[in-house]
Design an enzyme around this catalytic site. Structure first.
Site, PDB file in Angstrom:
ATOM      1  N   LYS A  22       0.909  -1.430   0.139  1.00  0.00           N
ATOM      2  CA  LYS A  22      -0.034  -0.086   0.023  1.00  0.00           C
ATOM      3  C   LYS A  22       0.879   1.330   0.013  1.00  0.00           C
ATOM      4  CE  LYS A  22      -1.909   1.920   3.774  1.00  0.00           C
ATOM      5  NZ  LYS A  22      -1.366   3.035   4.273  1.00  0.00           N
ATOM      6  N   ASN A  23       1.944   1.358   0.821  1.00  0.00           N
ATOM      7  CA  ASN A  23       2.639   2.415   0.940  1.00  0.00           C
ATOM      8  C   ASN A  23       3.638   2.786  -0.162  1.00  0.00           C
ATOM      9  OD1 ASN A  23       1.319   3.028   3.484  1.00  0.00           O
ATOM     10  ND2 ASN A  23       3.110   2.692   4.711  1.00  0.00           N
ATOM     11  N   CYS A 117      -4.874  13.406  12.404  1.00  0.00           N
ATOM     12  CA  CYS A 117      -5.510  11.927  12.197  1.00  0.00           C
ATOM     13  C   CYS A 117      -5.415  11.282  13.553  1.00  0.00           C
ATOM     14  CB  CYS A 117      -4.837  11.250  11.130  1.00  0.00           C
ATOM     15  SG  CYS A 117      -3.231  10.686  11.600  1.00  0.00           S
ATOM     16  N   ARG A 122       0.401  14.834  12.869  1.00  0.00           N
ATOM     17  CA  ARG A 122       1.059  14.718  11.435  1.00  0.00           C
ATOM     18  C   ARG A 122       0.922  15.969  10.478  1.00  0.00           C
ATOM     19  NH1 ARG A 122      -1.080   8.828   9.433  1.00  0.00           N
ATOM     20  NH2 ARG A 122       0.838   8.888   8.278  1.00  0.00           N
ATOM     21  N   ASP A 309       4.793   0.963  11.871  1.00  0.00           N
ATOM     22  CA  ASP A 309       3.644   0.367  11.460  1.00  0.00           C
ATOM     23  C   ASP A 309       3.655  -1.161  11.877  1.00  0.00           C
ATOM     24  OD1 ASP A 309       2.859   2.422  10.309  1.00  0.00           O
ATOM     25  OD2 ASP A 309       3.353   1.662   8.331  1.00  0.00           O
ATOM     26  N   ARG A 401      -8.476  -0.429   4.947  1.00  0.00           N
ATOM     27  CA  ARG A 401      -7.384   0.278   4.500  1.00  0.00           C
ATOM     28  C   ARG A 401      -6.086  -0.267   3.915  1.00  0.00           C
ATOM     29  NH1 ARG A 401      -6.431   5.283   7.486  1.00  0.00           N
ATOM     30  NH2 ARG A 401      -5.122   5.579   5.860  1.00  0.00           N
TER      31      ARG A 401
HETATM   32  C1  UD1 Z   1       4.470   6.909   6.075  1.00  0.00           C
HETATM   33  C2  UD1 Z   1       3.576   5.621   6.010  1.00  0.00           C
HETATM   34  C3  UD1 Z   1       2.684   5.300   7.326  1.00  0.00           C
HETATM   35  C4  UD1 Z   1       4.259   5.148   8.304  1.00  0.00           C
HETATM   36  C5  UD1 Z   1       5.178   6.347   8.447  1.00  0.00           C
HETATM   37  C6  UD1 Z   1       6.338   6.290   9.121  1.00  0.00           C
HETATM   38  C7  UD1 Z   1       2.694   6.062   3.825  1.00  0.00           C
HETATM   39  C8  UD1 Z   1       1.326   6.385   3.098  1.00  0.00           C
HETATM   40  N1  UD1 Z   1       2.448   6.033   5.229  1.00  0.00           N
HETATM   41  O1  UD1 Z   1       3.623   8.114   6.659  1.00  0.00           O
HETATM   42  O2  UD1 Z   1       2.456   3.866   7.174  1.00  0.00           O
HETATM   43  O3  UD1 Z   1       3.714   4.800   9.710  1.00  0.00           O
HETATM   44  O4  UD1 Z   1       5.522   6.645   7.060  1.00  0.00           O
HETATM   45  O5  UD1 Z   1       7.016   5.297   8.845  1.00  0.00           O
HETATM   46  O6  UD1 Z   1       3.579   5.675   3.277  1.00  0.00           O
HETATM   47  N2  UD1 Z   1       6.472  15.110  10.163  1.00  0.00           N
HETATM   48  C9  UD1 Z   1       6.619  16.506  10.475  1.00  0.00           C
HETATM   49  N3  UD1 Z   1       6.692  17.093   9.184  1.00  0.00           N
HETATM   50  C10 UD1 Z   1       6.082  16.679   8.093  1.00  0.00           C
HETATM   51  C11 UD1 Z   1       6.026  15.505   7.748  1.00  0.00           C
HETATM   52  C12 UD1 Z   1       6.285  14.501   8.944  1.00  0.00           C
HETATM   53  O7  UD1 Z   1       6.843  16.811  11.532  1.00  0.00           O
HETATM   54  O8  UD1 Z   1       5.966  17.723   7.197  1.00  0.00           O
HETATM   55  C13 UD1 Z   1       6.806  14.074  11.288  1.00  0.00           C
HETATM   56  C14 UD1 Z   1       5.394  13.048  11.439  1.00  0.00           C
HETATM   57  O9  UD1 Z   1       4.423  13.907  12.329  1.00  0.00           O
HETATM   58  C15 UD1 Z   1       6.098  12.183  12.122  1.00  0.00           C
HETATM   59  C16 UD1 Z   1       7.472  11.697  11.371  1.00  0.00           C
HETATM   60  O10 UD1 Z   1       7.598  13.008  10.911  1.00  0.00           O
HETATM   61  O11 UD1 Z   1       5.894  12.413  13.677  1.00  0.00           O
HETATM   62  C17 UD1 Z   1       7.300  10.625  10.528  1.00  0.00           C
HETATM   63  O12 UD1 Z   1       6.390  10.756   9.594  1.00  0.00           O
HETATM   64  P1  UD1 Z   1       6.423  10.578   8.116  1.00  0.00           P
HETATM   65  O13 UD1 Z   1       7.499   9.513   7.938  1.00  0.00           O
HETATM   66  O14 UD1 Z   1       6.322  11.742   7.301  1.00  0.00           O
HETATM   67  O15 UD1 Z   1       4.987   9.580   7.917  1.00  0.00           O
HETATM   68  P2  UD1 Z   1       4.085   9.644   6.733  1.00  0.00           P
HETATM   69  O16 UD1 Z   1       4.875   9.784   5.381  1.00  0.00           O
HETATM   70  O17 UD1 Z   1       2.573  10.152   7.055  1.00  0.00           O
END
Ligand code: UD1
Length: 422
Positions: A22-23, A117, A122, A309, A401
């Site tokens: 999925k990711n 969420c 996030r 995850d 999902r």
């Molecule tokens: C992706 C995965 C999710 C997984 C996560 C961490 C997908 C669709 N989802 O989510 O399943 O749990 O990686 O491995 O691929 N952050 C910020 N600012 C930003 C972006 C992120 O502060 O602009 C923080 C987030 O709040 C979190 C951390 O960075 O604490 C990591 O998040 P991130 O790696 O971005 O997760 P996702 O890409 O949303």
């Protein structure tokens, strides 16, 4: 709302195949926006988030057709909108992944600002700051992120230092950089296998992305990418979830069509529980020899460390393991929501801050439980498989999902599970 009814009991045994990731699928589908020609993507999992992404592409005017084998053909020539609307983005945060490609290809993009969420706030600040560094002008208006490239319509390559490792921001900026003028360097990039899959896909379609899998990505902008075919990698979290269920139920299973090399940290922990694990290029066999698992301690962190995850599923193992495991979540602020529901099933777990201390109990007891987010739901299903009696898991749209045909696959492994439409 559909529910799952699970009769706890015997060990899982048998063989199950793993779906496409999925990711990996979500960014790759977003990346099709970069292509001038036809892009086809195969091994897509049949999941709600994939459907939502296809719907989003459709809203933009992109022509998407799906073959019976879930191969998707994407043709951008019909695109007529550059707005990802609130109604879709609110149902799936990963919609933000169309921002980078759309802006890079068309010089403009409007994406509804994703809200918080269940697992935490996030933010998307890293996505936006990176795009600004590449010359985009970004404003927030009426709940929308409005992004525009410079007057010539192109982003400009630059050096971006990410102060937090973010999978989504790395993906968005990598895709944006593909068609930018000049070279983009992303330092402290995420190293997840899905990042490597996206880079392989972009390169197969004509991009020049180097260093994926390391913390330094170098993307040399190209004038255009043509498209072509790409097959999405197997889902490492789905793989880990079935293996975790086998550990908790003291079972013996074989998972096929997977990639063991993407699961090193998880396999390490599962071995610590006492599981005997053998693996080949695309399969993994796990055997508990009927024994109760031993509790394990872990700390989530960006790849290649233990993935957030898989944290909830390991918490479920610990709930019925011998001894005490300490589970620390460092990625998301509110991701121990499975704990309350597991305790309602008789688990002995205390939470302090971002750490759960789990003292294994001999048996869990069935109870009506509520899924709160995707991976927490997987933990509840695992707990239900070992609990005495019949557990009803409500709100399973969260599970749908991320897990394709979960009840059919668990039935293949001998579980007594059925879906009841609600
Ligand atoms: C992706 C995965 C999710 C997984 C996560 C961490 C997908 C669709 N989802 O989510 O399943 O749990 O990686 O491995 O691929 N952050 C910020 N600012 C930003 C972006 C992120 O502060 O602009 C923080 C987030 O709040 C979190 C951390 O960075 O604490 C990591 O998040 P991130 O790696 O971005 O997760 P996702 O890409 O949303």
């Amino acid at each position: 709302m559909d529910k799952l009814i699970i009769q706890g009991g015997g060990p899982l045994h048998g063989e199950v195949w793993i779906s496409g990731s999925k990711n990996s699928a979500l960014p790759i589908l977003s990346a099709t926006l970069l292509c001038e020609g036809l892009a086809t993507v195969s091994n897509l999992p049949h999941l709600q988030d994939v459907t939502t992404t296809i719907e989003l592409l459709g809203t933009l005017g992109v022509t998407v057709s799906i073959s019976e084998r879930m191969e998707l053909e994407v043709d951008n020539t019909t695109l007529h909108s550059l707005t990802a609307p609130y109604d879709l983005v609110k149902t799936m945060r990963a919609s933000i992944l169309v921002l980078g490609p759309m802006l890079s290809r068309y010089g403009e993009a409007n994406v509804s600002f994703p809200g918080g969420c269940a697992i935490g706030s996030r933010p998307v600040d890293l996505h936006l700051r990176g795009l600004e560094a590449m010359g985009a002008k970004i404003t927030i208006e009426d709940g929308y992120i409005k992004a525009k490239a410079r007057t010539d319509g192109r982003l400009v390559g630059c050096r971006i230092l990410m102060d937090i490792v973010s999978v989504g921001a790395t993906e968005n900026l990598m895709m944006a950089a593909v068609l930018a003028r000049g070279q983009t360097v992303i330092e402290n990039a995420a190293r997840e296998p899905e990042i490597v899959d996206l880079a392989n896909c972009l390169n197969a379609w004509g991009a020049d992305v180097q260093g994926a899998g390391s913390n330094r990505l170098v993307i040399n902008g190209v004038e255009k990418i043509v498209g072509g075919h790409f097959r999405v990698m197997p889902d490492r979290i789905e793989t880990g979830t079935y293996l975790a269920a086998a550990v908790a139920t003291r079972g013996k299973i074989r998972v096929t069509q997977t990639d063991p090399s993407s699961l090193e940290a998880v396999l390490l922990k599962l071995r610590e529980t006492g599981a005997e694990i053998t693996q080949g290029d695309d399969w993994i066999e796990l055997d508990m020899h009927g024994k109760r698992p031993k509790a394990v301690s872990l700390r989530t962190a960006p790849y290649p460390a233990f993935p957030t995850d898989m944290q909830a599923q390991l918490t479920a193992i610990n709930a019925v393991a011998e001894g005490t495991g300490v589970v620390t979540e460092t990625i998301f602020e509110n991701r121990l929501m499975q704990v309350q529901e597991l305790n309602r099933m008789g688990a002995s777990i205390t939470v302090e801050g971002n750490t759960a201390v789990v003292t294994g109990v001999e048996r869990l007891k069935a109870a009506p439980v509520m899924a709160s987010d995707l991976r927490a739901s997987a933990a509840l299903v695992i707990a239900a498989l070992v609990a005495d009696g019949e557990t009803i898991v409500d709100r399973i749209y969260h599970i749908d999902r991320g897990y394709e045909c979960i009840e059919e696959k668990l039935q293949l492994l001998g579980a007594k599970i059925k879906r009841v439409p609600g």
